[in-house]
Motif scaffolding. Structure first.
Motif, PDB file in Angstrom:
ATOM      1  N   TYR A 281     -13.567  -8.561 -11.178  1.00 56.82           N
ATOM      2  CA  TYR A 281     -12.597  -8.577 -10.094  1.00 56.82           C
ATOM      3  C   TYR A 281     -13.339  -8.580  -8.755  1.00 56.82           C
ATOM      4  O   TYR A 281     -14.153  -7.688  -8.479  1.00 56.82           O
ATOM      5  CB  TYR A 281     -11.685  -7.352 -10.217  1.00 56.82           C
ATOM      6  CG  TYR A 281     -10.732  -7.143  -9.075  1.00 56.82           C
ATOM      7  CD1 TYR A 281      -9.893  -8.163  -8.627  1.00 56.82           C
ATOM      8  CD2 TYR A 281     -10.649  -5.894  -8.445  1.00 56.82           C
ATOM      9  CE1 TYR A 281      -9.020  -7.949  -7.582  1.00 56.82           C
ATOM     10  CE2 TYR A 281      -9.762  -5.673  -7.402  1.00 56.82           C
ATOM     11  CZ  TYR A 281      -8.949  -6.707  -6.969  1.00 56.82           C
ATOM     12  OH  TYR A 281      -8.076  -6.498  -5.935  1.00 56.82           O
ATOM     13  N   SER A 282     -13.026  -9.556  -7.923  1.00 57.24           N
ATOM     14  CA  SER A 282     -13.759  -9.731  -6.669  1.00 57.24           C
ATOM     15  C   SER A 282     -12.979  -9.235  -5.461  1.00 57.24           C
ATOM     16  O   SER A 282     -13.423  -9.433  -4.321  1.00 57.24           O
ATOM     17  CB  SER A 282     -14.108 -11.209  -6.463  1.00 57.24           C
ATOM     18  OG  SER A 282     -12.931 -12.003  -6.432  1.00 57.24           O
ATOM     19  N   GLY A 283     -11.839  -8.591  -5.683  1.00 67.38           N
ATOM     20  CA  GLY A 283     -11.054  -8.084  -4.559  1.00 67.38           C
ATOM     21  C   GLY A 283     -11.769  -6.971  -3.827  1.00 67.38           C
ATOM     22  O   GLY A 283     -12.670  -6.314  -4.359  1.00 67.38           O
ATOM     23  N   SER A 284     -11.320  -6.719  -2.599  1.00 63.09           N
ATOM     24  CA  SER A 284     -11.982  -5.707  -1.764  1.00 63.09           C
ATOM     25  C   SER A 284     -11.356  -4.326  -1.884  1.00 63.09           C
ATOM     26  O   SER A 284     -11.935  -3.353  -1.414  1.00 63.09           O
ATOM     27  CB  SER A 284     -11.946  -6.160  -0.297  1.00 63.09           C
ATOM     28  OG  SER A 284     -10.600  -6.331   0.131  1.00 63.09           O
ATOM     29  N   GLU A 285     -10.162  -4.219  -2.512  1.00 61.48           N
ATOM     30  CA  GLU A 285      -9.500  -2.916  -2.629  1.00 61.48           C
ATOM     31  C   GLU A 285      -9.009  -2.719  -4.056  1.00 61.48           C
ATOM     32  O   GLU A 285      -8.664  -3.674  -4.754  1.00 61.48           O
ATOM     33  CB  GLU A 285      -8.323  -2.815  -1.657  1.00 61.48           C
ATOM     34  CG  GLU A 285      -7.177  -3.769  -1.958  1.00 61.48           C
ATOM     35  CD  GLU A 285      -5.944  -3.491  -1.118  1.00 61.48           C
ATOM     36  OE1 GLU A 285      -5.530  -2.309  -1.037  1.00 61.48           O
ATOM     37  OE2 GLU A 285      -5.389  -4.446  -0.531  1.00 61.48           O
ATOM     38  N   PRO A 286      -8.979  -1.464  -4.513  1.00 60.09           N
ATOM     39  CA  PRO A 286      -8.408  -1.190  -5.838  1.00 60.09           C
ATOM     40  C   PRO A 286      -6.906  -1.450  -5.826  1.00 60.09           C
ATOM     41  O   PRO A 286      -6.204  -1.046  -4.901  1.00 60.09           O
ATOM     42  CB  PRO A 286      -8.706   0.300  -6.058  1.00 60.09           C
ATOM     43  CG  PRO A 286      -9.739   0.666  -5.032  1.00 60.09           C
ATOM     44  CD  PRO A 286      -9.501  -0.245  -3.869  1.00 60.09           C
ATOM     45  N   LEU A 287      -6.414  -2.121  -6.862  1.00 59.36           N
ATOM     46  CA  LEU A 287      -4.992  -2.403  -7.008  1.00 59.36           C
ATOM     47  C   LEU A 287      -4.586  -2.193  -8.464  1.00 59.36           C
ATOM     48  O   LEU A 287      -5.428  -2.175  -9.355  1.00 59.36           O
ATOM     49  CB  LEU A 287      -4.671  -3.839  -6.579  1.00 59.36           C
ATOM     50  CG  LEU A 287      -4.880  -4.178  -5.095  1.00 59.36           C
ATOM     51  CD1 LEU A 287      -4.748  -5.675  -4.867  1.00 59.36           C
ATOM     52  CD2 LEU A 287      -3.872  -3.427  -4.216  1.00 59.36           C
ATOM     53  N   LEU A 306      -0.904  -7.936  -9.207  1.00 55.38           N
ATOM     54  CA  LEU A 306      -1.554  -6.760  -8.628  1.00 55.38           C
ATOM     55  C   LEU A 306      -0.622  -6.117  -7.604  1.00 55.38           C
ATOM     56  O   LEU A 306       0.064  -6.801  -6.842  1.00 55.38           O
ATOM     57  CB  LEU A 306      -2.874  -7.143  -7.963  1.00 55.38           C
ATOM     58  CG  LEU A 306      -3.969  -7.668  -8.902  1.00 55.38           C
ATOM     59  CD1 LEU A 306      -5.181  -8.121  -8.103  1.00 55.38           C
ATOM     60  CD2 LEU A 306      -4.374  -6.612  -9.914  1.00 55.38           C
ATOM     61  N   ALA A 307      -0.619  -4.781  -7.601  1.00 58.69           N
ATOM     62  CA  ALA A 307       0.297  -4.039  -6.728  1.00 58.69           C
ATOM     63  C   ALA A 307      -0.395  -2.856  -6.079  1.00 58.69           C
ATOM     64  O   ALA A 307      -1.379  -2.325  -6.606  1.00 58.69           O
ATOM     65  CB  ALA A 307       1.497  -3.549  -7.535  1.00 58.69           C
ATOM     66  N   ARG A 308       0.145  -2.451  -4.928  1.00 49.49           N
ATOM     67  CA  ARG A 308      -0.234  -1.175  -4.313  1.00 49.49           C
ATOM     68  C   ARG A 308       0.780  -0.123  -4.724  1.00 49.49           C
ATOM     69  O   ARG A 308       1.973  -0.408  -4.786  1.00 49.49           O
ATOM     70  CB  ARG A 308      -0.257  -1.281  -2.789  1.00 49.49           C
ATOM     71  CG  ARG A 308      -1.373  -2.149  -2.243  1.00 49.49           C
ATOM     72  CD  ARG A 308      -1.466  -2.034  -0.732  1.00 49.49           C
ATOM     73  NE  ARG A 308      -2.436  -2.991  -0.207  1.00 49.49           N
ATOM     74  CZ  ARG A 308      -2.105  -4.182   0.286  1.00 49.49           C
ATOM     75  NH1 ARG A 308      -0.830  -4.535   0.352  1.00 49.49           N
ATOM     76  NH2 ARG A 308      -3.035  -4.998   0.727  1.00 49.49           N
ATOM     77  N   LYS A 309       0.298   1.078  -4.948  1.00 52.46           N
ATOM     78  CA  LYS A 309       1.173   2.183  -5.320  1.00 52.46           C
ATOM     79  C   LYS A 309       1.347   3.112  -4.125  1.00 52.46           C
ATOM     80  O   LYS A 309       0.380   3.453  -3.445  1.00 52.46           O
ATOM     81  CB  LYS A 309       0.564   2.953  -6.502  1.00 52.46           C
ATOM     82  CG  LYS A 309       1.377   4.147  -6.981  1.00 52.46           C
ATOM     83  CD  LYS A 309       0.643   4.835  -8.128  1.00 52.46           C
ATOM     84  CE  LYS A 309       1.343   6.068  -8.611  1.00 52.46           C
ATOM     85  NZ  LYS A 309       0.606   6.756  -9.712  1.00 52.46           N
TER      86      LYS A 309
END
Length: 336
Positions: A281-287, A306-309
């Motif tokens: 996973y190359s994203g910059s934030e945990p999701l 992918l979602a934010r909680k």
């Protein structure tokens, strides 16, 4: 939101018309069989008919797809409920699902209009290991959030999440958006074209608890405020694909498969290519990952979402009394 706002009940109109819909996707069978059972029960005389304050509509949404055992016949019915699609011009030979969406909008809506049903619960299955999910467009619809909170209390052993899509009324595209309030009840894992007794049982319990909540709400019960964790959709991720053929070149990594709503951190394993390479996973934030490897989403180019909680504070609510509803009606007439 202050503590006073949380403690003082918000008064909302009663839910006099509720629709439970199944078979929007013809191969998601828990909802198909549950709606058929509800229809059988409605045909039987009941001693409580005169006391029932709520009109229950049970709808088999896509009968042609159900008959054929397919997700849809021409196009995905659950993408046909935008205002543009419902109100746009009709071609000489429109897809069956476009015509059916307009029939359902006439039956349950019109979408955005005062005559729409008060609540739509649309029943779905997923091949992903998501447990029981509410999927809704709004994160401030106190009715849907309180129903979800009630189900959490009544079914404490069931993994349950509230997914927020965040689209506007104009852009909302699924059947549940036709009602004044609405959500999809998505339960899995269950293969498409198959019905599992455990998944069917969860859906049946969820629907019965939802109807119980509506009866309590309409009877004047006050539901205390509190907290609800909400997963807000951020983006979808497609499978890696060959640039020339567009064929997928990797599967969801085994470390991620079946772990819906786990926290996906940067550099975590995401895919494994068919040649054995791990893609991270190359994203910059945990999701939070969900709809992981959903079978029907291959055609949509979605390997997972992918979602934010975040934690929402919801106020206490109660139904308006008849006097309050009449006063509200008079006020509305004066404003017109």
């Amino acid at each position: 939101m202050s503590q006073m706002d949380v403690d003082e009940p918000v008064c909302l109109p009663r839910l006099s018309r509720v629709a439970v819909c199944g078979g929007t996707h013809g191969n998601e069978l828990s909802g198909v069989y549950l709606v058929r059972e509800l229809l059988k029960l409605q045909r039987r005389p009941s001693e409580d008919d005169d006391e029932e304050p709520t009109s229950l509509l049970t709808v088999l949404s896509n009968p042609r797809a159900v008959q054929q055992g397919r997700r849809y016949t021409d196009t995905d019915l659950n993408r046909c409920f935008t205002l543009a699609t419902l109100n746009g011009p009709t071609s000489d030979s429109p897809p069956y699902e476009i015509l059916r969406a307009r029939e359902l909008n006439a039956m349950l809506g019109p979408k955005g209009g005062p005559g729409a049903v008060d609540l739509v619960c649309d029943l779905h299955n997923t091949t992903a290991n998501m447990g029981l999910c509410f999927i809704a467009y709004s994160d401030c619809d106190w009715i849907c959030l309180h129903i979800f909170k009630y189900l959490q209390r009544q079914m404490p052993d069931v993994p349950m999440r509230f997914v927020h899509l965040g689209s506007s009324e104009k852009e909302s595209y699924s059947l549940d958006s036709v009602g004044k309030h609405g959500f999809a009840m998505e339960i899995g894992p269950q293969p498409h074209g198959v019905v599992r007794s455990d998944i069917y049982g969860l859906m049946n319990a969820g629907v019965q608890h939802m109807l119980d909540w509506v009866r309590l709400f309409n009877s004047g019960a006050v539901f205390e405020g509190g907290f609800v964790d909400v997963f807000t959709l951020v983006k979808n991720i497609d499978y890696p694909r060959d640039e020339k053929t567009h064929n997928i070149t990797a599967a969801v990594h085994s470390h991620l498969q079946d772990r819906d709503f786990c926290l996906l951190r940067p550099h975590d394993p995401l895919f494994q290519t068919f040649s054995g390479e791990t893609l991270r996973y190359s994203g910059s934030e945990p999701l939070y990952a969900f709809f992981i490897n959903e079978g029907s989403y291959y055609e949509k180019g979605i390997a997972l979402s992918l979602a934010r909680k975040r934690r929402l504070v919801i106020p206490a609510i109660r139904a308006q009394t008849e006097e309050e509803e009449q006063a509200r009606g008079f006020t509305s007439e004066e404003e017109e």
